[in-house]
Design a protein around this motif. Structure first.
Motif, PDB file in Angstrom:
ATOM      1  N   ASN A  56     109.873   2.300 -33.299  1.00 55.97           N
ATOM      2  CA  ASN A  56     108.548   1.870 -32.950  1.00 55.97           C
ATOM      3  C   ASN A  56     108.112   2.490 -31.581  1.00 55.97           C
ATOM      4  N   ALA A  57     107.431   3.784 -31.469  1.00 59.33           N
ATOM      5  CA  ALA A  57     106.947   4.264 -30.357  1.00 59.33           C
ATOM      6  C   ALA A  57     106.261   3.507 -29.263  1.00 59.33           C
ATOM      7  N   SER A  58     105.301   2.653 -29.662  1.00 61.94           N
ATOM      8  CA  SER A  58     104.414   1.895 -28.923  1.00 61.94           C
ATOM      9  C   SER A  58     105.385   0.751 -28.288  1.00 61.94           C
ATOM     10  N   ALA A  59     106.375   0.328 -28.975  1.00 64.73           N
ATOM     11  CA  ALA A  59     107.305  -0.697 -28.501  1.00 64.73           C
ATOM     12  C   ALA A  59     108.201   0.064 -27.272  1.00 64.73           C
ATOM     13  N   TYR A  60     108.698   1.371 -27.566  1.00 72.79           N
ATOM     14  CA  TYR A  60     109.483   2.002 -26.547  1.00 72.79           C
ATOM     15  C   TYR A  60     108.569   2.175 -25.246  1.00 72.79           C
ATOM     16  N   GLU A  61     107.474   2.476 -25.360  1.00 70.49           N
ATOM     17  CA  GLU A  61     106.664   2.761 -24.298  1.00 70.49           C
ATOM     18  C   GLU A  61     106.122   1.652 -23.616  1.00 70.49           C
ATOM     19  N   LYS A  62     105.956   0.298 -24.310  1.00 70.39           N
ATOM     20  CA  LYS A  62     105.785  -0.917 -23.651  1.00 70.39           C
ATOM     21  C   LYS A  62     107.166  -1.452 -22.703  1.00 70.39           C
ATOM     22  N   ILE A  63     108.269  -1.161 -23.677  1.00 72.75           N
ATOM     23  CA  ILE A  63     109.564  -1.395 -22.852  1.00 72.75           C
ATOM     24  C   ILE A  63     109.618  -0.476 -21.431  1.00 72.75           C
ATOM     25  N   ARG A  64     109.261   0.631 -21.565  1.00 75.20           N
ATOM     26  CA  ARG A  64     109.324   1.636 -20.523  1.00 75.20           C
ATOM     27  C   ARG A  64     108.598   1.091 -19.419  1.00 75.20           C
ATOM     28  N   ASP A  65     107.326   0.762 -19.842  1.00 73.80           N
ATOM     29  CA  ASP A  65     106.383   0.357 -18.794  1.00 73.80           C
ATOM     30  C   ASP A  65     106.772  -1.119 -18.231  1.00 73.80           C
ATOM     31  N   LYS A  66     107.207  -1.825 -18.785  1.00 67.82           N
ATOM     32  CA  LYS A  66     107.707  -3.139 -18.318  1.00 67.82           C
ATOM     33  C   LYS A  66     108.932  -2.930 -17.337  1.00 67.82           C
TER      34      LYS A  66
ATOM     35  N   ASN B  84     114.784  10.173 -25.033  1.00 66.93           N
ATOM     36  CA  ASN B  84     115.179  10.653 -23.553  1.00 66.93           C
ATOM     37  C   ASN B  84     114.125  10.720 -22.692  1.00 66.93           C
ATOM     38  N   ASN B  85     113.137  11.574 -23.119  1.00 65.76           N
ATOM     39  CA  ASN B  85     111.945  12.359 -22.208  1.00 65.76           C
ATOM     40  C   ASN B  85     111.072  11.439 -21.999  1.00 65.76           C
ATOM     41  N   VAL B  86     110.752  10.600 -22.872  1.00 60.76           N
ATOM     42  CA  VAL B  86     109.560   9.783 -22.650  1.00 60.76           C
ATOM     43  C   VAL B  86     109.773   8.181 -22.390  1.00 60.76           C
ATOM     44  N   VAL B  87     110.990   7.721 -22.587  1.00 56.77           N
ATOM     45  CA  VAL B  87     111.457   6.658 -22.278  1.00 56.77           C
ATOM     46  C   VAL B  87     112.507   6.474 -21.050  1.00 56.77           C
ATOM     47  N   LEU B  88     113.631   6.832 -21.662  1.00 57.26           N
ATOM     48  CA  LEU B  88     114.783   6.559 -20.890  1.00 57.26           C
ATOM     49  C   LEU B  88     114.990   7.327 -19.535  1.00 57.26           C
ATOM     50  N   ASP B  89     114.276   8.652 -19.569  1.00 53.88           N
ATOM     51  CA  ASP B  89     114.358   9.361 -18.324  1.00 53.88           C
ATOM     52  C   ASP B  89     113.297   8.863 -17.322  1.00 53.88           C
ATOM     53  N   LYS B  90     112.347   7.844 -17.689  1.00 55.02           N
ATOM     54  CA  LYS B  90     111.407   7.588 -16.907  1.00 55.02           C
ATOM     55  C   LYS B  90     111.666   6.010 -16.258  1.00 55.02           C
ATOM     56  N   ILE B  91     112.885   5.430 -16.672  1.00 46.96           N
ATOM     57  CA  ILE B  91     113.050   4.232 -16.129  1.00 46.96           C
ATOM     58  C   ILE B  91     114.294   4.585 -15.012  1.00 46.96           C
ATOM     59  N   TYR B  92     114.012   3.742 -13.971  1.00 45.86           N
ATOM     60  CA  TYR B  92     114.867   4.054 -13.007  1.00 45.86           C
ATOM     61  C   TYR B  92     116.010   3.053 -12.449  1.00 45.86           C
TER      62      TYR B  92
ATOM     63  N   ALA C   9     111.968  -6.090 -30.160  1.00 40.81           N
ATOM     64  CA  ALA C   9     110.805  -5.381 -29.691  1.00 40.81           C
ATOM     65  C   ALA C   9     109.940  -4.612 -30.527  1.00 40.81           C
ATOM     66  N   GLY C  10     110.450  -4.068 -31.485  1.00 38.57           N
ATOM     67  CA  GLY C  10     109.866  -3.047 -32.444  1.00 38.57           C
ATOM     68  C   GLY C  10     109.704  -3.494 -33.949  1.00 38.57           C
ATOM     69  N   LEU C  11     110.348  -4.556 -34.535  1.00 35.85           N
ATOM     70  CA  LEU C  11     110.072  -4.722 -35.768  1.00 35.85           C
ATOM     71  C   LEU C  11     110.229  -6.375 -35.600  1.00 35.85           C
ATOM     72  N   PRO C  12     109.665  -7.261 -35.324  1.00 32.87           N
ATOM     73  CA  PRO C  12     109.801  -8.861 -35.187  1.00 32.87           C
ATOM     74  C   PRO C  12     109.715  -9.189 -36.627  1.00 32.87           C
ATOM     75  N   ALA C  13     110.234 -10.388 -37.011  1.00 35.28           N
ATOM     76  CA  ALA C  13     110.369 -10.980 -38.268  1.00 35.28           C
ATOM     77  C   ALA C  13     109.160 -11.649 -38.490  1.00 35.28           C
ATOM     78  N   ILE C  14     108.617 -11.689 -39.619  1.00 36.58           N
ATOM     79  CA  ILE C  14     107.359 -12.497 -39.962  1.00 36.58           C
ATOM     80  C   ILE C  14     107.077 -13.857 -39.238  1.00 36.58           C
ATOM     81  N   GLY C  15     106.294 -13.743 -38.635  1.00 35.44           N
ATOM     82  CA  GLY C  15     105.868 -14.808 -37.865  1.00 35.44           C
ATOM     83  C   GLY C  15     106.330 -15.016 -36.254  1.00 35.44           C
ATOM     84  N   ALA C  16     107.112 -13.851 -36.017  1.00 33.40           N
ATOM     85  CA  ALA C  16     107.681 -13.856 -34.915  1.00 33.40           C
ATOM     86  C   ALA C  16     106.915 -12.873 -33.828  1.00 33.40           C
ATOM     87  N   GLU C  17     106.931 -12.778 -32.567  1.00 34.31           N
ATOM     88  CA  GLU C  17     106.451 -11.435 -31.843  1.00 34.31           C
ATOM     89  C   GLU C  17     107.272 -10.783 -31.361  1.00 34.31           C
TER      90      GLU C  17
END
Length: 190
Positions: free
Chosen positions: A29-39, A62-70, A154-162
């Motif tokens: 889930n690209a959006s979830a990866y980006e939210k985790i990076r930003d968080k 690696n390029n968009v998420v992991l390498d941007k987290i310090y 973070a990327g695929l929550p169960a039904i009823g979960a966030e």
């Protein structure tokens, strides 16, 4: 800016607070990866733990998420992660589990398909903590003296979960909504 060096054993000095962040089950889930990076950039945790079932394209991760987290990033292999996939990510560890100590407690990080709801590793005794994902639903409970922390997904929550992530500071465990930062569940360990 470079990531902080990964250290296997952390000892908390008097008055020093550590902040750990844990996430699981992104399943590409690209959006979830980006939210985790930003968080992670916002919170600046001392360590970030990815608890398996990454999914997605390793170069993009690696390029968009992991390498941007310090901060040091530790990854554990989930039941949907091949060894070659894990080796292509810019992560520390990459095995099926990772352990360390914090504030006199042993912490055990895993995906959840080998240890978690179904059992705990023999190295964990009373007062220690196991962090895992796999079930896609956040849970936090104490069973036979061991704290069980299912960080949810973070990327695929169960039904009823966030979508959720977890924070641990040595004294309190909090599982929060990835979208609103509202607390889903929290427990003080004191």
């Amino acid at each position: 800016m470079k990531r902080k060096e990964v250290c296997c054993i952390i000892n908390v000095m008097d008055g020093e607070k550590m902040l750990y962040m844990a996430v699981a089950d992104l399943h590409g889930n690209a959006s979830a990866y980006e939210k985790i990076r930003d968080k992670a950039k916002e919170l600046n945790p001392d360590k970030l733990f990815f608890l398996g079932d990454f999914g997605g394209e390793p170069a993009w991760i690696n390029n968009v998420v992991l390498d941007k987290i310090y901060c040091p990033i530790i990854g554990v292999q989930g039941n949907n992660d091949s060894l070659s996939f894990m080796e292509s990510l810019n992560l520390g560890n990459q095995g099926r589990f990772y352990t360390e100590e914090l504030g006199g407690r042993k912490l055990f990080f895993t995906h959840g398909h080998l240890y978690g709801r179904t059992g705990i590793p023999p190295v964990l005794g009373e007062g220690n903590i196991i962090f895992y994902g796999h079930y896609h639903f956040p849970e936090l409970y104490n069973k036979h003296g061991v704290w069980h922390v299912c960080v949810g997904s973070a990327g695929l929550p169960a039904i009823g979960a966030e979508a959720t992530y977890c924070l641990f500071d040595g004294e309190k465990i909090r599982i929060l909504s990835l979208d609103t930062d509202e607390t889903v569940v929290e427990r003080s360990l004191e």
